[in-house]
Design a protein around this motif. Structure first.
Motif, short mmCIF file in Angstrom:
data_model
loop_
_atom_site.label_atom_id
_atom_site.label_comp_id
_atom_site.label_asym_id
_atom_site.label_seq_id
_atom_site.Cartn_x
_atom_site.Cartn_y
_atom_site.Cartn_z
N MET A 233 39.32 -15.82 -1.81
CA MET A 233 39.62 -14.85 -0.73
C MET A 233 38.86 -15.25 0.52
O MET A 233 37.66 -15.52 0.46
CB MET A 233 39.20 -13.44 -1.14
CG MET A 233 40.03 -12.91 -2.28
SD MET A 233 39.67 -11.20 -2.64
CE MET A 233 40.49 -11.07 -4.23
N ALA A 234 39.58 -15.26 1.65
CA ALA A 234 38.95 -15.71 2.89
C ALA A 234 39.68 -15.12 4.09
O ALA A 234 40.77 -14.57 3.96
CB ALA A 234 38.96 -17.23 2.95
N VAL A 235 39.05 -15.29 5.25
CA VAL A 235 39.69 -14.88 6.52
C VAL A 235 40.51 -16.08 7.02
O VAL A 235 40.25 -17.22 6.62
CB VAL A 235 38.63 -14.45 7.56
CG1 VAL A 235 37.85 -13.24 7.07
CG2 VAL A 235 37.67 -15.58 7.89
N PRO A 236 41.50 -15.84 7.90
CA PRO A 236 42.34 -16.95 8.37
C PRO A 236 41.53 -18.12 8.95
O PRO A 236 41.88 -19.29 8.74
CB PRO A 236 43.23 -16.30 9.43
CG PRO A 236 43.29 -14.86 9.07
CD PRO A 236 41.98 -14.53 8.42
N VAL A 268 44.01 -15.27 -1.28
CA VAL A 268 44.27 -14.11 -0.42
C VAL A 268 43.74 -14.37 0.98
O VAL A 268 42.68 -14.97 1.15
CB VAL A 268 43.57 -12.85 -1.00
CG1 VAL A 268 43.83 -11.62 -0.12
CG2 VAL A 268 44.03 -12.57 -2.43
N SER A 269 44.48 -13.88 1.99
CA SER A 269 44.00 -13.94 3.37
C SER A 269 44.00 -12.54 3.96
O SER A 269 44.92 -11.76 3.72
CB SER A 269 44.90 -14.85 4.21
OG SER A 269 44.51 -14.78 5.57
N ALA A 273 45.01 -11.39 11.52
CA ALA A 273 46.37 -11.89 11.29
C ALA A 273 46.35 -13.35 10.86
O ALA A 273 45.68 -14.18 11.48
CB ALA A 273 47.17 -11.73 12.57
N CYS A 274 47.09 -13.65 9.81
CA CYS A 274 47.20 -15.05 9.38
C CYS A 274 48.42 -15.66 10.09
O CYS A 274 49.56 -15.25 9.83
CB CYS A 274 47.38 -15.10 7.86
SG CYS A 274 47.55 -16.79 7.26
N GLY A 398 37.27 -14.74 14.14
CA GLY A 398 36.88 -15.25 12.81
C GLY A 398 36.75 -14.16 11.78
O GLY A 398 35.96 -14.27 10.85
N GLY A 399 37.53 -13.08 11.94
CA GLY A 399 37.49 -11.97 10.98
C GLY A 399 36.51 -10.88 11.38
O GLY A 399 36.55 -9.79 10.81
#
Ligand code: MCA
Ligand code: AMP
Length: 492
Positions: A233-236, A268-269, A273-274, A398-399
């Protein structure tokens, strides 16, 4: 209510922290010991606010659960923040005690002394077992997470034990968490993404978490290539960094890492917004179809693409079980048709209780019992798509959610700045990057480098502007309000 720590397989590895491995029973012992030490003979901490400044580690997990088990309210602090930022959290939440580790003590002890907040090392607050711990009703307050918004100072969002249990259990079901899962944890642990979606879901499910004090792509990708993980799981921004990293590796190394991602059961993102391009690049490189979801500090996760079923690029899916979602148009009416935008409003057991000590902000963030997110969405062919936010003063970098007003207030203290406006500008890596437009006092000159170095120690590194434009005056409308959208074009 049930403990947030899985109790079904005491000998299973819960946490891997560098060379140290901890089973569920090891963790439970540490947690109970700390809870007993914090209680020091009292029956219940009665919602005392206990903050902690601890990087991702077994000590962090012990502090979080230890404060919960003792009946306190846990306040995880950003380890990368500055002293004025910590001071705001500690004073506005009325913190009565701070836990840290030897390595972090020095950075905060002077502040604690000045604020007369007793400071202790996690490892030194352990009571002899067994200890008697309080029963915790679901409506009891459990955690305060500071979140930036449309006010200049971050607000403390309070969640109860019941909210946290609901936030976790909805994801356990929706994303099929299981005890065989192994997940890396490199996200910051002062936000819901890291605390709930990764750490708490894994420990609730009886899975294994590899904690990493920060994102280290070399180390992470070596482990991915060794098929250590099942879920990611990470941010875009992290997917962008991984895509760039994979494209730098030679073919053989890249194939091993890509295969490692391909072999996982879920990627998962979220948190921002990805971009469709990132979704497609990730599928091309790893074969993984990213599951994008939407959430917020105040509500946990609300919308998710399906675990089984079509995951659509550019969309955040449908409401999670038990989450009710409304879209409200500009006239205040509930949107009933597809393709019509509206503000997302949420009603759900996952929704937070209040902003700490700020009943005005709490009241104004709810309408008729619905939490108003400030995010605008549209439903297209059954899937929600996030279109943006109602406020130009919120920047997602960056999230991290950043308040333009908070950064402007800080920059106005700069002796050479007369006026300032902060905006987010589109950026391939960060999603949005912080950009400052300044009017200088007479005779002064300013470079980005000098502004950045002035900001050090004042603002967390990720809030520091990445772009600067010096102008003669800021464009204002008839009301005297800066016209921020027009400023963004200065950085095209
Ligand atoms: C680091 N830098 C940044 C950011 N992060 N600049 C802007 N925005 C950022 N997010 C800067 C540093 O200040 C430094 O600048 C340079 O980038 C390299 O720093 P480093 O620490 O090495 O970067 P990194 O380790 O690669 O960090 C990038 C990151 C991190 C891993 C993407 O930003 C991160 O962990 N973001 C996730 C945040 C998150 O979890 N948000 C969830 C909240 P210089 O070189 O000038 O010194 S949202 C949430 O919880 C809701 C519920 C939800 O929906 O999930
Ligand atoms: P935070 O308050 O830091 O928890 O950030 C929550 C905000 O992140 C939301 O209000 C959205 O603006 C944004 N966000 C989270 N997930 C997504 C997503 N998948 N797409 C677009 N925006 C998102």
């Amino acid at each position: 209510m049930r403990s947030a720590l899985n109790e079904t397989s005491p000998d299973h590895i819960a946490l891997i922290d560098g060379d140290r491995h901890f089973t569920y029973s090891d963790l439970a012992r540490r947690i109970d010991g700390l809870a007993g030490g914090l209680l020091a003979g009292a029956a219940d901490l009665e919602e005392a606010r206990v903050a902690f400044l601890i990087p991702a580690s077994v000590e962090y997990v012990t502090a979080l659960h230890g404060v919960w088990r003792a009946g306190g309210i846990a306040i995880p602090l950003n380890v990368a923040a500055t002293e004025p930022e910590w001071e705001h959290c500690l004073t506005s939440a009325g913190v009565t005690r701070l836990l840290t580790t030897e390595a972090n003590r020095e950075s905060i002890e002077k502040l604690c002394e000045r604020l007369s907040i007793p400071l202790a090392l996690v490892d030194e607050v352990a009571a002899e077992l067994p200890v008697t711990l309080p029963e915790l009703a679901p409506e009891r307050r459990a955690m305060i997470v500071f979140t930036s918004g449309t006010t200049s100072k971050p607000k403390g969002a309070v969640t109860t034990h019941g909210n946290i249990a609901a936030q976790i259990s909805t994801l356990i079901d929706a994303w099929a968490w299981q005890s065989e899962d192994v997940i890396p944890l490199f996200l910051p642990l002062h936000h819901v993404h890291g605390i709930i979606n990764v750490l708490s879901c894994a420990l609730w499910a009886g899975a294994t978490v590899h904690v990493m004090p920060k994102l280290d792509l070399d180390q992470l990708c070596r482990q991915v290539a060794d098929d250590v993980f099942t879920v990611f799981m990470a941010v875009p921004t992290i997917y962008v960094k991984l895509i760039d990293y994979l494209e730098m590796l030679d073919d053989e190394e890249a194939t091993l890492v890509c295969d490692g991602f391909a072999n996982m059961r879920l990627n998962v993102s979220g948190s921002a917004a990805c971009p469709v391009e990132v979704f497609e690049d990730w599928r091309r490189l790893t074969g993984q179809v990213l599951l994008e979801r939407y959430g917020m500090t105040e509500i946990g996760m609300a919308l998710s693409n399906p675990y089984v079923g079509e995951r659509r690029p550019g969309y955040v899916g449908q409401p999670l079980p038990d989450v009710s979602v409304q879209l409200i148009d500009e006239a205040g009416a509930v949107v009933t048709k597809e393709d019509t935008p509206g503000e997302i409003r949420i009603k759900s057991p996952t929704v937070f209780r209040e902003y700490w000590g700020n009943s005005d902000a709490t009241t104004s963030s709810f309408k008729d019992g619905w939490f108003c997110t400030g995010d605008i969405a549209v439903i297209e062919d059954g899937y929600y798509r996030i279109m943006g936010r109602s406020s130009v003063d919120i920047i997602k970098s960056g999230g991290y959610k950043l308040s333009a007003l908070e950064i402007e207030n800080k920059l106005l203290a700069h002796p050479e700045i007369a006026e300032v406006a902060v905006v987010g500008v589109a950026d391939r890596t960060w999603g949005e990057a912080v950009a400052a437009v300044v009017v200088l006092k007479g005779g002064y000159d300013m470079t980005l480098a000098s502004l950045k170095s002035w900001c050090e120690g004042e603002l967390s590194p990720y809030k520091i502007p990445k772009h600067l434009k010096v102008v003669d005056s800021l464009p204002r409308n008839a009301m005297g309000k800066v016209m921020k959208p027009s400023l963004k074009t200065l950085f095209d």
